[in-house]
Design a protein around this motif. Structure first.
Motif, PDB file in Angstrom:
ATOM      1  N   LEU A  28      46.826  21.385  58.617  1.00 31.21           N
ATOM      2  CA  LEU A  28      45.687  22.182  58.146  1.00 31.21           C
ATOM      3  C   LEU A  28      44.860  21.442  57.109  1.00 31.21           C
ATOM      4  CD1 LEU A  28      47.383  25.693  57.717  1.00 31.21           C
ATOM      5  CD2 LEU A  28      46.422  24.636  59.779  1.00 31.21           C
ATOM      6  N   VAL A  29      45.527  20.602  56.315  1.00 32.05           N
ATOM      7  CA  VAL A  29      44.863  19.829  55.265  1.00 32.05           C
ATOM      8  C   VAL A  29      45.477  18.437  55.255  1.00 32.05           C
ATOM      9  CG1 VAL A  29      44.429  19.606  52.783  1.00 32.05           C
ATOM     10  CG2 VAL A  29      44.445  21.882  53.833  1.00 32.05           C
ATOM     11  N   GLY A  30      44.651  17.407  55.140  1.00 28.20           N
ATOM     12  CA  GLY A  30      45.200  16.070  54.972  1.00 28.20           C
ATOM     13  C   GLY A  30      44.772  15.073  56.031  1.00 28.20           C
ATOM     14  N   CYS A  58      55.566  15.360  45.666  1.00 25.85           N
ATOM     15  CA  CYS A  58      55.483  15.536  47.115  1.00 25.85           C
ATOM     16  C   CYS A  58      54.014  15.567  47.531  1.00 25.85           C
ATOM     17  CB  CYS A  58      56.140  16.849  47.542  1.00 25.85           C
ATOM     18  SG  CYS A  58      57.900  16.979  47.168  1.00 25.85           S
ATOM     19  N   ASN A  59      53.634  14.771  48.504  1.00 28.07           N
ATOM     20  CA  ASN A  59      52.248  14.805  48.974  1.00 28.07           C
ATOM     21  C   ASN A  59      52.131  15.411  50.369  1.00 28.07           C
ATOM     22  OD1 ASN A  59      53.287  12.700  50.492  1.00 28.07           O
ATOM     23  ND2 ASN A  59      51.476  11.390  50.258  1.00 28.07           N
ATOM     24  N   PHE A  60      53.190  16.110  50.787  1.00 28.04           N
ATOM     25  CA  PHE A  60      53.187  16.807  52.082  1.00 28.04           C
ATOM     26  C   PHE A  60      53.937  18.118  51.901  1.00 28.04           C
ATOM     27  CE2 PHE A  60      54.359  18.034  56.310  1.00 28.04           C
ATOM     28  CZ  PHE A  60      53.473  17.431  57.187  1.00 28.04           C
ATOM     29  N   ILE A  61      53.267  19.232  52.241  1.00 36.61           N
ATOM     30  CA  ILE A  61      53.915  20.545  52.191  1.00 36.61           C
ATOM     31  C   ILE A  61      54.107  21.026  53.624  1.00 36.61           C
ATOM     32  CG2 ILE A  61      53.717  22.959  51.496  1.00 36.61           C
ATOM     33  CD1 ILE A  61      52.007  22.049  49.135  1.00 36.61           C
ATOM     34  N   LEU A  62      55.364  21.218  53.995  1.00 41.21           N
ATOM     35  CA  LEU A  62      55.673  21.834  55.285  1.00 41.21           C
ATOM     36  C   LEU A  62      55.828  23.325  55.026  1.00 41.21           C
ATOM     37  CD1 LEU A  62      56.460  21.992  58.227  1.00 41.21           C
ATOM     38  CD2 LEU A  62      58.778  21.263  57.603  1.00 41.21           C
ATOM     39  N   SER A  63      54.860  24.086  55.487  1.00 38.48           N
ATOM     40  CA  SER A  63      54.815  25.523  55.230  1.00 38.48           C
ATOM     41  C   SER A  63      55.107  26.295  56.504  1.00 38.48           C
ATOM     42  CB  SER A  63      53.429  25.900  54.702  1.00 38.48           C
ATOM     43  OG  SER A  63      53.317  27.280  54.462  1.00 38.48           O
ATOM     44  N   PRO A  66      50.825  29.664  57.713  1.00 38.20           N
ATOM     45  CA  PRO A  66      49.594  28.909  57.424  1.00 38.20           C
ATOM     46  C   PRO A  66      48.815  29.548  56.281  1.00 38.20           C
ATOM     47  CG  PRO A  66      49.301  30.249  59.390  1.00 38.20           C
ATOM     48  CD  PRO A  66      50.739  30.423  58.978  1.00 38.20           C
ATOM     49  N   ILE A  67      48.278  28.719  55.404  1.00 40.27           N
ATOM     50  CA  ILE A  67      47.431  29.238  54.325  1.00 40.27           C
ATOM     51  C   ILE A  67      46.043  29.577  54.867  1.00 40.27           C
ATOM     52  CG2 ILE A  67      46.798  26.888  53.613  1.00 40.27           C
ATOM     53  CD1 ILE A  67      46.952  30.036  51.388  1.00 40.27           C
ATOM     54  N   ILE A  68      45.636  28.902  55.938  1.00 38.10           N
ATOM     55  CA  ILE A  68      44.326  29.169  56.549  1.00 38.10           C
ATOM     56  C   ILE A  68      44.544  29.869  57.878  1.00 38.10           C
ATOM     57  CG2 ILE A  68      42.174  28.165  57.398  1.00 38.10           C
ATOM     58  CD1 ILE A  68      42.777  25.685  55.670  1.00 38.10           C
ATOM     59  N   PHE A  69      44.121  31.134  57.960  1.00 38.95           N
ATOM     60  CA  PHE A  69      44.229  31.871  59.215  1.00 38.95           C
ATOM     61  C   PHE A  69      42.858  31.999  59.863  1.00 38.95           C
ATOM     62  CE2 PHE A  69      48.526  33.958  59.211  1.00 38.95           C
ATOM     63  CZ  PHE A  69      48.756  33.778  60.570  1.00 38.95           C
ATOM     64  N   LYS A  70      41.842  32.233  59.053  1.00 40.82           N
ATOM     65  CA  LYS A  70      40.480  32.388  59.548  1.00 40.82           C
ATOM     66  C   LYS A  70      39.639  31.194  59.106  1.00 40.82           C
ATOM     67  CE  LYS A  70      40.787  37.450  59.214  1.00 40.82           C
ATOM     68  NZ  LYS A  70      40.214  38.670  58.590  1.00 40.82           N
ATOM     69  N   GLY A  71      38.519  31.001  59.783  1.00 37.78           N
ATOM     70  CA  GLY A  71      37.638  29.888  59.436  1.00 37.78           C
ATOM     71  C   GLY A  71      37.093  30.015  58.025  1.00 37.78           C
ATOM     72  N   LEU A  72      37.065  28.897  57.306  1.00 35.16           N
ATOM     73  CA  LEU A  72      36.504  28.887  55.957  1.00 35.16           C
ATOM     74  C   LEU A  72      35.036  28.459  56.024  1.00 35.16           C
ATOM     75  CD1 LEU A  72      39.424  27.142  54.005  1.00 35.16           C
ATOM     76  CD2 LEU A  72      38.890  29.580  54.111  1.00 35.16           C
ATOM     77  N   LYS A  73      34.158  29.295  55.496  1.00 29.85           N
ATOM     78  CA  LYS A  73      32.736  28.974  55.500  1.00 29.85           C
ATOM     79  C   LYS A  73      32.313  28.237  54.244  1.00 29.85           C
ATOM     80  CE  LYS A  73      31.344  32.747  58.576  1.00 29.85           C
ATOM     81  NZ  LYS A  73      30.449  33.912  58.768  1.00 29.85           N
TER      82      LYS A  73
END
Length: 364
Positions: A28-30, A58-63, A66-73
């Protein structure tokens, strides 16, 4: 190890092909080409979790979620989602969500619940449909064994508890190579008949890319005739929920006490007790009201899940004990389960269990 290499390992554990359509899984990010230092494994990615990742280098979060479910405008920090994403970006921290890809895996969330409850004879409750494909192709008889072996090595030929499965029919193939063709067998401009094997082989849909790659690299023809179809066979290893059994039969009250103890919880919302013995138990981590009828149809005496609404409990109809243990509570062992799987798979790499309690529900 680069982010993309770690992602390959994660998709071997829980292929994203099996995530639900509504979900938002994967990176989702990175940047995929960033080198991973350490991995923080968490149930949710919130600002506090990003802070924990920073503190633990840590520079990688395995979650899981998801923190993002909908599109970010926009990314202005106006809500907890945007603030979390912004903080991760500013600190060069990648975020990967595994969610329903792991929910649907045979060794995923629901297996972890079963293991926590010491349940035996585990199997998928609601198998996911259309997850098995069939490849049909035609190959010179003399090359059939070589092609079969290459396809098996690419992951084809597995169905249920069997591997190296195929069906073969010998016949005669005909063709006439045109001027632009480059025939391995036959002469341009002349009709040719070749003894061929029609090869039929099944495979799980997540290995399709590898299977087709093996087909084209191994087949000698410059124009490979093939077709791919989806078959209706049930995939025993992919799907939502699990059904299993207690080692010994319990009363409903004994089971609720057992459930509290094993899942380390203090509160259970449940349907009316009916004095029925509990032996067969269905589980589904997270929101599971949609699976009540499936649990009943499978003969479950109890169904452990979360997020049941008022009217959902009426569906028990004295035929099953419905136990709502809470969303976070049902999935709380997922992150430790992931750490165990990853540590075994990649033993020389640091996977760190998040200590942040991300449960948004509090009890008074």
């Amino acid at each position: 190890m680069l982010v993309k290499d770690l992602i390959n390992h994660l998709e071997e554990i829980a292929p994203l092909n099996y995530a639900e359509d509504f979900d938002n899984v994967g990176l989702l990010v990175g940047d995929k080409n960033t080198t991973v230092t350490n991995v923080l494994v968490a149930l949710d990615t919130l600002e506090e979790v990003v802070d924990e990742a920073i503190a633990k280098k840590c520079n990688f979060i395995l979650s899981f979620h998801p923190i993002i479910f909908k599109g970010l405008k926009s990314l202005t920090g106006k809500n907890y989602v945007e603030r979390t994403v912004l903080k991760a970006i500013k600190n060069n921290i990648a975020i990967y969500a595994i969610h329903t890809a792991l929910d649907n895996d045979n060794n995923g969330v629901n297996a972890m619940m079963c293991n926590q409850l010491n349940l035996i004879n585990q199997r998928i409750l609601i198998p996911q449909k259309q997850t098995i494909k069939k490849l049909t192709t035609y190959v010179p008889v003399a090359e059939a064994e070589t092609l079969r072996t290459a396809l098996f090595n690419a992951g084809a030929g597995q169905i249920g508890n069997y591997k190296n499965c195929s069906f073969n029919v010998n016949g005669i193939g005909t063709y006439n190579a045109t001027e632009k063709a480059n025939p391995v067998i036959g002469v341009i401009g002349k009709n040719h008949s070749e003894a061929e094997t029609q090869l039929n082989i099944t495979y799980a849909k997540h290995v399709e890319k590898s299977v087709l790659k093996a087909l084209f690299e191994t087949h000698s023809y410059d124009e490979v005739a093939y077709e791919v179809t989806t078959i209706e066979n049930t995939n025993q290893n992919i799907g939502m929920g699990m059904i299993a059994e207690l080692k010994t039969t319990q009363t409903e009250t004994e089971f609720l006490h057992y459930l509290k103890e094993k899942m380390d919880i203090s509160l259970i919302r449940h349907s009316k007790l009916s004095d029925r013995p509990v032996k067969k138990v269905a589980v589904l981590g997270g929101s599971g009201s949609f699976a009540i009828n499936a649990a009943k149809a499978a003969g479950a005496d109890a169904f452990v899940t979360s997020d049941l609404k008022y009217h959902d409990f009426f569906q028990a109809e004295n035929a099953i004990l419905l136990a709502d243990i809470g969303h976070y509570e049902s999935e709380q062992y997922t992150k430790s389960g992931l750490v165990a799987i990853l540590t075994k798979k990649i033993p020389n790499f640091a996977f760190i269990l998040s200590n942040t309690n991300t449960n948004p529900v509090k009890y008074f």
